[in-house]
Scaffold this motif. Structure first.
Motif, mmCIF file in Angstrom:
data_model
loop_
_atom_site.group_PDB
_atom_site.id
_atom_site.type_symbol
_atom_site.label_atom_id
_atom_site.label_comp_id
_atom_site.label_asym_id
_atom_site.label_seq_id
_atom_site.Cartn_x
_atom_site.Cartn_y
_atom_site.Cartn_z
ATOM 1 N N SER A 123 0.908 -1.231 0.249
ATOM 2 C CA SER A 123 0.087 -0.181 -0.062
ATOM 3 C C SER A 123 0.930 1.266 -0.230
ATOM 4 C CB SER A 123 -1.106 0.111 1.157
ATOM 5 O OG SER A 123 0.052 0.081 2.425
ATOM 6 N N HIS A 124 2.251 1.231 0.407
ATOM 7 C CA HIS A 124 2.999 2.404 0.683
ATOM 8 C C HIS A 124 4.013 2.201 -0.351
ATOM 9 C CE1 HIS A 124 4.973 -0.812 2.631
ATOM 10 N NE2 HIS A 124 6.208 0.202 2.973
ATOM 11 N N GLY A 125 4.018 1.323 -1.524
ATOM 12 C CA GLY A 125 5.067 1.324 -2.198
ATOM 13 C C GLY A 125 6.122 0.900 -1.796
ATOM 14 N N PHE A 126 7.251 1.116 -2.455
ATOM 15 C CA PHE A 126 8.711 0.450 -2.100
ATOM 16 C C PHE A 126 9.602 1.654 -1.537
ATOM 17 C CE2 PHE A 126 6.761 -2.630 -4.801
ATOM 18 C CZ PHE A 126 7.199 -3.754 -4.558
ATOM 19 N N PRO A 127 10.633 1.085 -0.715
ATOM 20 C CA PRO A 127 10.932 -0.023 -0.313
ATOM 21 C C PRO A 127 10.054 -0.831 0.701
ATOM 22 C CG PRO A 127 12.334 1.625 0.673
ATOM 23 C CD PRO A 127 11.410 2.280 -0.171
ATOM 24 N N VAL A 128 10.415 -2.262 0.758
ATOM 25 C CA VAL A 128 9.552 -2.997 1.615
ATOM 26 C C VAL A 128 10.545 -3.343 2.850
ATOM 27 C CG1 VAL A 128 7.882 -4.761 2.248
ATOM 28 C CG2 VAL A 128 7.576 -3.315 0.123
ATOM 29 N N PHE A 129 10.031 -3.562 4.117
ATOM 30 C CA PHE A 129 11.239 -3.880 4.855
ATOM 31 C C PHE A 129 10.679 -5.143 5.889
ATOM 32 C CE2 PHE A 129 11.946 0.661 4.435
ATOM 33 C CZ PHE A 129 13.143 0.565 4.380
ATOM 34 N N GLY A 130 11.335 -5.884 6.339
ATOM 35 C CA GLY A 130 11.045 -6.922 7.270
ATOM 36 C C GLY A 130 12.445 -7.379 7.801
ATOM 37 N N ASN A 131 12.135 -9.008 8.434
ATOM 38 C CA ASN A 131 13.458 -9.675 8.784
ATOM 39 C C ASN A 131 13.093 -10.984 8.890
ATOM 40 O OD1 ASN A 131 12.615 -10.350 11.659
ATOM 41 N ND2 ASN A 131 12.657 -7.983 11.574
ATOM 42 N N LEU A 132 14.029 -11.663 9.213
ATOM 43 C CA LEU A 132 14.058 -13.110 9.653
ATOM 44 C C LEU A 132 15.126 -13.265 10.741
ATOM 45 C CD1 LEU A 132 16.451 -15.262 8.463
ATOM 46 C CD2 LEU A 132 15.351 -14.642 6.336
ATOM 47 N N SER A 133 14.617 -14.216 11.663
ATOM 48 C CA SER A 133 15.594 -14.569 12.832
ATOM 49 C C SER A 133 15.736 -16.221 12.971
ATOM 50 C CB SER A 133 14.716 -13.725 13.891
ATOM 51 O OG SER A 133 14.793 -12.470 13.840
ATOM 52 N N TRP A 134 16.963 -16.466 13.256
ATOM 53 C CA TRP A 134 17.235 -17.923 13.605
ATOM 54 C C TRP A 134 17.297 -17.945 15.136
ATOM 55 C CZ3 TRP A 134 16.825 -21.641 10.220
ATOM 56 C CH2 TRP A 134 16.861 -21.493 8.985
ATOM 57 N N THR A 135 16.856 -18.904 15.791
ATOM 58 C CA THR A 135 16.977 -18.904 17.342
ATOM 59 C C THR A 135 16.972 -20.131 17.737
ATOM 60 O OG1 THR A 135 16.120 -18.287 19.496
ATOM 61 C CG2 THR A 135 14.443 -18.749 17.687
ATOM 62 N N ASP A 136 18.014 -20.645 18.602
ATOM 63 C CA ASP A 136 18.156 -21.777 19.366
ATOM 64 C C ASP A 136 17.568 -21.797 20.892
ATOM 65 O OD1 ASP A 136 20.047 -20.376 20.726
ATOM 66 O OD2 ASP A 136 21.696 -22.107 20.354
ATOM 67 N N GLY A 137 16.894 -20.800 21.129
ATOM 68 C CA GLY A 137 16.462 -20.429 22.437
ATOM 69 C C GLY A 137 17.408 -19.858 23.335
ATOM 70 N N ASN A 138 18.647 -19.758 22.974
ATOM 71 C CA ASN A 138 19.759 -18.990 23.713
ATOM 72 C C ASN A 138 20.166 -17.876 22.897
ATOM 73 O OD1 ASN A 138 20.427 -19.848 26.295
ATOM 74 N ND2 ASN A 138 21.865 -21.307 25.485
ATOM 75 N N HIS A 139 20.396 -18.098 21.614
ATOM 76 C CA HIS A 139 20.822 -17.036 20.820
ATOM 77 C C HIS A 139 19.757 -16.836 19.708
ATOM 78 C CE1 HIS A 139 24.262 -19.716 21.753
ATOM 79 N NE2 HIS A 139 24.788 -18.480 22.019
ATOM 80 N N THR A 140 19.700 -15.337 19.406
ATOM 81 C CA THR A 140 18.847 -15.100 18.303
ATOM 82 C C THR A 140 19.631 -14.220 17.381
ATOM 83 O OG1 THR A 140 17.027 -14.808 19.508
ATOM 84 C CG2 THR A 140 16.727 -13.780 17.639
ATOM 85 N N VAL A 141 19.648 -14.838 15.910
ATOM 86 C CA VAL A 141 20.458 -14.001 14.984
ATOM 87 C C VAL A 141 19.618 -13.566 13.854
ATOM 88 C CG1 VAL A 141 22.109 -14.499 13.086
ATOM 89 C CG2 VAL A 141 22.242 -15.734 15.199
ATOM 90 N N THR A 142 19.428 -12.197 13.722
ATOM 91 C CA THR A 142 18.334 -11.502 12.959
ATOM 92 C C THR A 142 19.137 -10.875 11.644
ATOM 93 O OG1 THR A 142 17.009 -11.203 14.793
ATOM 94 C CG2 THR A 142 16.343 -9.762 12.801
#
Length: 144
Positions: free
Chosen positions: A119-138
């Motif tokens: 709806s607001h055009g580009f750019p579009v932002f987001g992320n993905l995160s990997w977690t093992d319960g102790n560490h989070t890598v985004t």
């Protein structure tokens, strides 16, 4: 520091990045002492960098590959969570990474598929995160 996972890059990764920008051997010598043969084909979006930035291709799926190295603990499993980008579906394959040893590398693929025009055009932002319960890598995701 205890990041859990890192995105390793070697000199060859940087040289391929330079090659993808159509630079010649003269320019490459500033970064590498001997001559370097550029690959015939290199997808600049696959530079093994923690952030993911891609050009909008309408509704065509965009696929990038990343490789992470376990620097956390042995026998750990990381599960991915993606924060959805408006107008795009995010699929990560595989959705979990199981590491047996420290220093082990695993690759994953991120597929961004357009579902509707943002709806607001580009750019579009987001992320993905990997977690093992102790560490989070985004990893941030940007679609231009």
């Amino acid at each position: 520091m205890d990041p859990g996972l890192v995105y390793d890059m070697r000199t060859r990764d940087y040289l391929n990045f330079i090659c993808a920008h159509d630079h010649n051997q003269y320019f490459l010598k500033y970064f590498h002492r001997s001559s370097y043969n550029c690959p015939k084909s290199y997808n600049i979006e696959n530079l093994n960098y923690p952030s993911i930035t891609v050009a909008n291709r309408g509704m065509k799926p965009i696929s990038v590959t990343r490789t992470v190295t376990n620097v956390g603990t042995p026998n750990s499993t990381y599960v991915v969570k993606a924060n959805v980008l408006e107008g795009f579906k995010v699929l990560v394959q595989p959705s979990s990474l199981a590491f047996k040893t420290i220093g082990e590398k695993k690759s994953f693929r991120v597929i961004l598929e357009g579902t509707s025009w943002p709806s607001h055009g580009f750019p579009v932002f987001g992320n993905l995160s990997w977690t093992d319960g102790n560490h989070t890598v985004t990893s941030p995701i940007v679609i231009l």
